[in-house]
Design an enzyme around this catalytic site. Structure first.
Site, PDB file in Angstrom:
ATOM      1  N   GLY A   1      26.958 123.460 130.894  1.00 14.96           N
ATOM      2  CA  GLY A   1      26.908 124.164 132.173  1.00 14.96           C
ATOM      3  C   GLY A   1      25.782 125.168 132.216  1.00 14.96           C
ATOM      4  N   CYS A   2      24.890 125.137 131.240  1.00 18.14           N
ATOM      5  CA  CYS A   2      23.736 126.035 131.253  1.00 18.14           C
ATOM      6  C   CYS A   2      22.485 125.193 131.468  1.00 18.14           C
ATOM      7  CB  CYS A   2      23.613 126.771 129.932  1.00 18.14           C
ATOM      8  SG  CYS A   2      25.134 127.561 129.392  1.00 18.14           S
ATOM      9  N   ALA A   3      21.569 125.704 132.257  1.00 18.38           N
ATOM     10  CA  ALA A   3      20.339 124.968 132.514  1.00 18.38           C
ATOM     11  C   ALA A   3      19.484 124.896 131.256  1.00 18.38           C
ATOM     12  CB  ALA A   3      19.566 125.622 133.645  1.00 18.38           C
ATOM     13  N   SER A   4      19.510 125.985 130.468  1.00 17.12           N
ATOM     14  CA  SER A   4      18.816 125.944 129.184  1.00 17.12           C
ATOM     15  C   SER A   4      19.852 125.635 128.106  1.00 17.12           C
ATOM     16  CB  SER A   4      18.136 127.284 128.918  1.00 17.12           C
ATOM     17  OG  SER A   4      19.065 128.324 129.076  1.00 17.12           O
TER      18      SER A   4
END
Lengths: 410, 138
Positions: free
Chosen positions: B49-52
């Site tokens: 759920g994190c872009a990075s």
């Protein structure tokens, strides 16, 4: 502001969202490659369609249904004019390029390709022009043949043509890379492929926004566009399909509107293009798209292209002056799309976060181009993509914001 | 009142009026985080759920909660460092009671907390809270 062939101030006044602020700063919208903003005429057309002229299309005999059908169907001719298609019946209306390419994959390629047949692609395709072909690879044993970009991000048309072998049944190629800004010589590819009897699908999702397009001159068999990138509503789009190819296609999505007769044990289909348009379409979205394309044509695609070339040259010179910034793709004649990374540990998301605080909207990530990112050896980039309403002043704001990002993240 | 390390940060932030300075501090804190061993950068510690890319490795030492974390993005690394000050070293029983959103609001970093934000701060907090819930239940 550097002088332009366009009255950019007047154009900007047509786009209400451009006058809003973001994080307390004037919006500098440079995420046009993902989706363009909408002019008031499009917003008004959507409101009018729902407020005064709405009913389902193609079905009713009542006044509003006829009116909505007339408005909706008139867009086919607008799109044909926009794309230089000889006949509006070669235009299939849909929700955008993704649906258009899936239609070709399911409706044409599945019908006409066999295990071991090849599809030639470039490494810089968008996932919309990759994944449908992977379906055919997974399900039918079709082989994908990839053509790499050159070091400067250009794509050698000769290499695409050379990749066409005896088993090649389709070339599927973008006219304008959504990451590198590279413009592809699709006309040469189409001519050479045609001589070898191989149809060509052109992904025009980006190119149709930034340059005059004429599918007849290009000589392609399929040309897909996306409405929301063309200043039109999301969920609108179209694909040009050459008549001969349409005749080789079977329907993809089945349902109402695409049939002539249905009984318990038989079905006959409507003539193309309706044969490929099942169910209630995006009526109002399509009407909005027609208005958007008329708006673009009234400004003039040549002028839009000239303005964006000026922006591109200006931005290129400014960004070249930042020796800690790495712009990906420097092909001659590239469009005003700049993907970049910073030297050092800064992630694309770090950069976009800082730019956002300055009101500058860019995209960060893979841009739906996994194979290209692998080819470039990158995990993500930031992308600033320009449109007709952007200005050189906005380039300056971008550069200032990048300098701040460099200072904070360097 | 949160932990002393976090309160110190709140005090420091009170003197920082513009966001650039706050970001500068957050980014530097990220850079100063101990390096997370590659052996701990595994699917089990990865926060989705994190872009990075983000990894959180929570642990209980005696009765104390501790965690290590890392990201390939600098600002997110900084946010992990902020969470570290908020959570690391708390008695295990106190972890669940931390209102992370309210505490981070005191730093003027709440713009990172909306559900749609893809930096994953919410996901990181959830990971810590889920760990605490499991520990306290066990």
């Amino acid at each position: 502001m550097t002088s332009s062939v366009l009255d950019v101030a007047a154009i900007r006044a047509d786009f209400p969202i451009l006058s809003r602020k973001v994080n307390g700063k004037p919006l500098v919208y440079l995420d046009n490659g993902a989706s363009a903003q909408k002019p008031q005429v499009v917003i008004d057309a959507i409101t009018k369609a729902y407020a005064e002229e709405y009913a389902n299309v193609h079905r009713g005999l009542h006044f509003l249904s006829n009116l909505a059908t007339e408005k909706y169907e008139s867009v086919r001719a607008v799109i044909a004019r926009f794309l230089g298609a000889p006949d509006e019946n070669e235009i299939v209306l849909n929700s955008g390029t993704t649906e258009g390419i899936n239609l070709v994959a399911y409706g044409w390629a599945m019908e006409n390709l066999q295990a071991g047949d090849e599809i030639v692609l470039s490494v810089m395709e968008h996932h919309a022009n990759i994944v449908p072909w992977h379906f055919l690879r997974e399900r039918m044993g079709v082989v994908l043949k990839w053509v790499d970009t050159e070091l400067d991000g250009s794509l050698d048309a000769g290499k695409v043509v050379d990749a066409i072998g005896p088993r090649t049944k389709l070339v599927a190629i973008t006219q304008l890379s959504n990451v590198l800004g590279t413009v592809v010589d699709v006309k040469t590819i189409c001519a050479e492929a045609r001589a070898k009897g191989v149809p060509v699908l052109v992904d025009g999702s980006q190119s149709a926004v930034h340059m005059p397009v004429n599918v007849d001159e290009i000589g392609c068999d399929f040309f897909a566009i996306t409405g929301h990138k063309l200043y039109g509503p999301s969920g609108s789009g179209a694909i040009y399909i050459r008549k001969e190819r349409m005749a080789e296609m079977r329907p993809f999505i089945g349902g109402g509107d695409m049939i002539r007769e249905v009984s318990k044990d038989a079905v006959t289909y409507a003539d193309p293009p309706m044969k490929f348009e099942a169910g209630t379409p995006g009526i109002v979205q399509t009407i909005g798209l027609g208005v958007a394309l008329d708006y673009m044509m009234s400004i003039g695609m040549d002028k839009i292209a000239a303005h964006e070339k000026m922006l591109c040259d200006y931005a290129r010179a400014k960004l070249d002056g930042l020796n800690w910034l790495n712009v990906q793709g420097n092909a001659p004649g590239k469009a005003a799309i700049f993907s970049f990374t910073l030297n050092g540990a800064a992630h694309a998301h770090d950069i976009s976060t800082i730019l956002d605080k300055k009101g500058v909207a860019v995209r960060a990530g893979q841009h739906c181009t996994g194979p290209l990112m692998t080819h470039l050896g990158l995990t993500a980039t930031c992308r600033a993509s320009f449109a007709m309403y952007n200005t050189t002043d906005e380039v300056d704001v971008l550069v200032e914001a990048l300098e701040l990002a460099h200072e904070l993240l360097g | 009142m949160a932990q002393a390390a976090f309160e110190e940060l709140v005090e420091d932030f009170e003197f920082l009026e513009d966001w650039e300075d706050r970001y500068r501090v957050v980014i530097e804190m990220g850079k100063d985080m101990p390096v997370l061993d590659d052996a701990l950068r595994v699917p089990a510690t990865k926060v989705e759920g994190c872009a990075s890319q983000v990894w959180i490795h929570p642990e209980v030492k005696g009765d104390t909660f501790t965690f290590m974390g890392a990201s390939d993005a600098l600002i997110v690394s900084g946010l992990i460092a902020v969470l570290h000050r908020l959570y690391d070293g708390l008695p295990m029983a106190d972890v669940s009671g931390v209102d992370a959103k309210a505490e981070l609001g005191r730093l003027g970093l709440t713009d990172h907390l909306s559900a749609q934000r893809s930096n994953g701060l919410n996901s990181m907090i959830s990971r810590i809270q889920e760990f605490a819930a499991a520990q306290n239940a066990g």
